[in-house]
Motif scaffolding. Structure first.
Motif, PDB file in Angstrom:
ATOM      1  N   ASP A 159      -4.498  16.057   2.000  1.00 56.62           N
ATOM      2  CA  ASP A 159      -5.439  14.985   1.693  1.00 56.62           C
ATOM      3  C   ASP A 159      -4.672  13.861   1.008  1.00 56.62           C
ATOM      4  O   ASP A 159      -3.939  14.087   0.037  1.00 56.62           O
ATOM      5  CB  ASP A 159      -6.542  15.507   0.773  1.00 56.62           C
ATOM      6  CG  ASP A 159      -7.690  14.508   0.618  1.00 56.62           C
ATOM      7  OD1 ASP A 159      -7.824  13.629   1.487  1.00 56.62           O
ATOM      8  OD2 ASP A 159      -8.434  14.611  -0.371  1.00 56.62           O
ATOM      9  N   ALA A 160      -4.827  12.652   1.502  1.00 52.24           N
ATOM     10  CA  ALA A 160      -4.150  11.495   0.923  1.00 52.24           C
ATOM     11  C   ALA A 160      -4.978  10.245   1.202  1.00 52.24           C
ATOM     12  O   ALA A 160      -5.800  10.214   2.125  1.00 52.24           O
ATOM     13  CB  ALA A 160      -2.747  11.346   1.501  1.00 52.24           C
ATOM     14  N   VAL A 161      -4.760   9.237   0.404  1.00 44.52           N
ATOM     15  CA  VAL A 161      -5.423   7.949   0.606  1.00 44.52           C
ATOM     16  C   VAL A 161      -4.375   6.849   0.532  1.00 44.52           C
ATOM     17  O   VAL A 161      -3.284   7.041  -0.014  1.00 44.52           O
ATOM     18  CB  VAL A 161      -6.518   7.691  -0.450  1.00 44.52           C
ATOM     19  CG1 VAL A 161      -7.587   8.759  -0.402  1.00 44.52           C
ATOM     20  CG2 VAL A 161      -5.913   7.586  -1.848  1.00 44.52           C
ATOM     21  N   LEU A 162      -4.689   5.695   1.090  1.00 44.17           N
ATOM     22  CA  LEU A 162      -3.845   4.519   0.933  1.00 44.17           C
ATOM     23  C   LEU A 162      -4.415   3.681  -0.204  1.00 44.17           C
ATOM     24  O   LEU A 162      -5.625   3.430  -0.260  1.00 44.17           O
ATOM     25  CB  LEU A 162      -3.805   3.692   2.221  1.00 44.17           C
ATOM     26  CG  LEU A 162      -2.978   4.268   3.369  1.00 44.17           C
ATOM     27  CD1 LEU A 162      -3.106   3.368   4.585  1.00 44.17           C
ATOM     28  CD2 LEU A 162      -1.510   4.401   2.965  1.00 44.17           C
ATOM     29  N   TYR A 163      -3.515   3.248  -1.109  1.00 40.69           N
ATOM     30  CA  TYR A 163      -3.984   2.480  -2.263  1.00 40.69           C
ATOM     31  C   TYR A 163      -2.949   1.406  -2.573  1.00 40.69           C
ATOM     32  O   TYR A 163      -1.745   1.651  -2.489  1.00 40.69           O
ATOM     33  CB  TYR A 163      -4.178   3.398  -3.469  1.00 40.69           C
ATOM     34  CG  TYR A 163      -5.114   2.821  -4.518  1.00 40.69           C
ATOM     35  CD1 TYR A 163      -6.481   3.090  -4.479  1.00 40.69           C
ATOM     36  CD2 TYR A 163      -4.631   2.007  -5.543  1.00 40.69           C
ATOM     37  CE1 TYR A 163      -7.342   2.561  -5.435  1.00 40.69           C
ATOM     38  CE2 TYR A 163      -5.481   1.468  -6.493  1.00 40.69           C
ATOM     39  CZ  TYR A 163      -6.845   1.748  -6.437  1.00 40.69           C
ATOM     40  OH  TYR A 163      -7.691   1.210  -7.367  1.00 40.69           O
ATOM     41  N   VAL A 222      -0.988  11.091  -2.686  1.00 44.86           N
ATOM     42  CA  VAL A 222      -1.381  12.487  -2.461  1.00 44.86           C
ATOM     43  C   VAL A 222      -2.521  12.809  -3.413  1.00 44.86           C
ATOM     44  O   VAL A 222      -2.366  12.774  -4.639  1.00 44.86           O
ATOM     45  CB  VAL A 222      -0.200  13.437  -2.707  1.00 44.86           C
ATOM     46  CG1 VAL A 222      -0.650  14.893  -2.516  1.00 44.86           C
ATOM     47  CG2 VAL A 222       0.956  13.116  -1.774  1.00 44.86           C
ATOM     48  N   THR A 223      -3.692  13.142  -2.850  1.00 43.11           N
ATOM     49  CA  THR A 223      -4.885  13.408  -3.657  1.00 43.11           C
ATOM     50  C   THR A 223      -5.386  14.843  -3.518  1.00 43.11           C
ATOM     51  O   THR A 223      -6.387  15.214  -4.121  1.00 43.11           O
ATOM     52  CB  THR A 223      -6.026  12.451  -3.255  1.00 43.11           C
ATOM     53  OG1 THR A 223      -6.237  12.535  -1.836  1.00 43.11           O
ATOM     54  CG2 THR A 223      -5.676  11.014  -3.625  1.00 43.11           C
ATOM     55  N   HIS A 281       0.833  -1.195   0.000  1.00 40.44           N
ATOM     56  CA  HIS A 281       0.000   0.000   0.000  1.00 40.44           C
ATOM     57  C   HIS A 281       0.880   1.262   0.000  1.00 40.44           C
ATOM     58  O   HIS A 281       1.895   1.323   0.695  1.00 40.44           O
ATOM     59  CB  HIS A 281      -0.927   0.017   1.214  1.00 40.44           C
ATOM     60  CG  HIS A 281      -2.145  -0.846   1.042  1.00 40.44           C
ATOM     61  ND1 HIS A 281      -2.092  -2.218   1.090  1.00 40.44           N
ATOM     62  CD2 HIS A 281      -3.453  -0.518   0.794  1.00 40.44           C
ATOM     63  CE1 HIS A 281      -3.310  -2.711   0.895  1.00 40.44           C
ATOM     64  NE2 HIS A 281      -4.138  -1.708   0.712  1.00 40.44           N
ATOM     65  N   TYR A 282       0.447   2.239  -0.778  1.00 38.22           N
ATOM     66  CA  TYR A 282       1.160   3.508  -0.889  1.00 38.22           C
ATOM     67  C   TYR A 282       0.263   4.657  -0.451  1.00 38.22           C
ATOM     68  O   TYR A 282      -0.958   4.629  -0.663  1.00 38.22           O
ATOM     69  CB  TYR A 282       1.599   3.758  -2.340  1.00 38.22           C
ATOM     70  CG  TYR A 282       2.785   2.919  -2.767  1.00 38.22           C
ATOM     71  CD1 TYR A 282       4.045   3.480  -2.921  1.00 38.22           C
ATOM     72  CD2 TYR A 282       2.636   1.554  -3.002  1.00 38.22           C
ATOM     73  CE1 TYR A 282       5.133   2.714  -3.305  1.00 38.22           C
ATOM     74  CE2 TYR A 282       3.709   0.774  -3.389  1.00 38.22           C
ATOM     75  CZ  TYR A 282       4.960   1.354  -3.539  1.00 38.22           C
ATOM     76  OH  TYR A 282       6.030   0.584  -3.914  1.00 38.22           O
ATOM     77  N   ARG A 283       0.889   5.645   0.119  1.00 35.92           N
ATOM     78  CA  ARG A 283       0.183   6.887   0.422  1.00 35.92           C
ATOM     79  C   ARG A 283       0.123   7.698  -0.864  1.00 35.92           C
ATOM     80  O   ARG A 283       1.143   8.079  -1.420  1.00 35.92           O
ATOM     81  CB  ARG A 283       0.915   7.670   1.506  1.00 35.92           C
ATOM     82  CG  ARG A 283       0.246   9.001   1.881  1.00 35.92           C
ATOM     83  CD  ARG A 283       1.075   9.725   2.934  1.00 35.92           C
ATOM     84  NE  ARG A 283       0.436  10.966   3.364  1.00 35.92           N
ATOM     85  CZ  ARG A 283       0.582  12.132   2.744  1.00 35.92           C
ATOM     86  NH1 ARG A 283       1.337  12.216   1.656  1.00 35.92           N
ATOM     87  NH2 ARG A 283      -0.017  13.211   3.201  1.00 35.92           N
TER      88      ARG A 283
END
Length: 372
Positions: free
Chosen positions: A360-364, A355-356, A351-353
């Motif tokens: 604001d960031a998500v794990l994907y 930057v959105t 999983h990577y952080r």
């Protein structure tokens, strides 16, 4: 006995690592700049999975580097259908594909890029099952597997007689001259029939520029705020990353790789070798985005980011940018890395952080394509 057609474009992908954006018409220039042929190595990764089934199939191929050499080296029964000249060209791919189709092969397995797919399409149309091993710089077409090994796994299923559906996949190519000038002019050429093992096949690359300008500005602001002067930053290709360069007020190679430190442009449109020299003993981070629709982080249009460079930078120093719209468009599919180094692909998984936006960031997840 399974009849497997084999085509290797030995010039495919030569222009990537030396920042030529492709190989059409510049293969000799790429070789002079130190480019190393990779298409045969990519095909080997696919064919090795078929070696245990060698007694069940015959490989029909072009002579020499276009297939015969590697097939014989791996111990397959071989029949040559076309003898190319010492320097191969698009006509050799066309004539080989036409001969294979005339022989009624069960599948044409080919290594190349979008130009190779075009050549084969012009010879066989939509009436022949084909499967691409990705080896080119620009791979927008949907006829390619996500990795060479994935292509091999699909071929294994077919040789073993498993039920494999087929579907029509798009053949697309771009104007390389325009591409080298920073313009993407993709053209639809038609569709070819491919085995439908969807988890092994890549989606067609989405075209067009990112329309969510405010989101891009927020992403850029977040990245710039986190930049540290003691680090140099390799800035990858794509419009999402270009937003960072725009806010920094720096010229950007939209379809290349640049180098930035302390808000200054250190290098532009760098080759793999130039980047390796630049990161030697210098703390470096990599700013990159995914290819819309496909989800690839590495291995599609950014061969300058070679395995040795990625290892030198380190996974912990990879900064991934993407809008949530871009991630949502993947439909839950994981990101992919097709670096050409299967061990590195596995090491990059996890999983990577992402930057959105600003703060604001998500794990994907990024999946190992050999296991996904």
């Amino acid at each position: 006995m399974f009849k497997l057609g084999l085509i290797i474009n030995p010039l495919a992908g030569l222009g990537g690592a030396v920042a030529l954006k492709g190989s059409d018409g510049v293969a000799q220039q790429a070789l002079a700049l130190g480019a190393e042929p990779k298409a045969e190595l990519r095909m080997v990764q696919a064919l090795q999975l078929l070696q245990p089934l060698a007694d069940r199939l015959t490989l029909y191929c072009a002579g020499g580097k276009m297939g015969e050499s590697v097939a014989r080296r791996l111990g397959f029964k071989v029949e040559v259908v076309h003898r190319p000249a010492n320097i191969t060209d698009a006509n050799d791919s066309f004539h080989t594909a036409a001969a294979l189709h005339q022989l009624g092969v069960d599948l044409i397995l080919f290594a190349g890029g979008d130009g190779t797919a075009r050549d084969i399409f012009s010879a066989v149309g939509s009436q022949q099952a084909v499967l691409g091993v990705p080896a080119g710089v620009k791979i927008h077409s949907g006829v390619y597997a996500i990795t060479p090994k994935a292509a091999g796994l699909v071929a294994v299923q077919m040789v073993q007689g498993e039920l494999v559906s087929v579907t029509d996949a798009e053949v697309r190519d771009i104007d390389e001259n325009a591409f080298r000038q920073g313009q993407v002019k993709a053209r639809y050429f038609g569709e070819m029939m491919v085995p439908e093992a969807l988890r092994f096949m890549q989606a067609v690359k989405q075209g067009g520029r990112e329309s969510e300008q405010l989101v891009l500005d927020d992403i850029a602001a977040e990245v710039i705020e986190q930049m540290e002067d003691e680090f140099q930053y390799i800035v990858g290709s794509g419009s999402t990353v270009a937003a960072v360069m725009a806010q920094l007020g720096l010229d950007n190679t939209l379809l290349g790789v640049d180098l930035v430190q302390a808000g200054e442009l250190v290098g532009t449109d760098l080759t793999a070798q130039q980047l390796l020299q630049a990161v030697a003993n210098k703390p470096t981070k990599l700013v990159i985005t995914l290819i819309g629709g496909q989800g690839h982080l590495f291995g599609r249009g950014n061969q300058q980011l070679c395995p040795a460079l990625i290892k030198a930078v380190g996974r912990e120093n990879i900064i991934v940018l993407a809008t949530k719209t871009k991630l949502t468009a993947l439909g839950g599919r994981a990101l992919l890395a097709d670096t050409g180094d299967t061990q590195l692909n596995a090491e990059l998984a996890g999983h990577y952080r992402i930057v959105t936006g600003y703060r604001d960031a998500v794990l994907y997840p990024l999946a190992n394509p050999e296991e996904s």
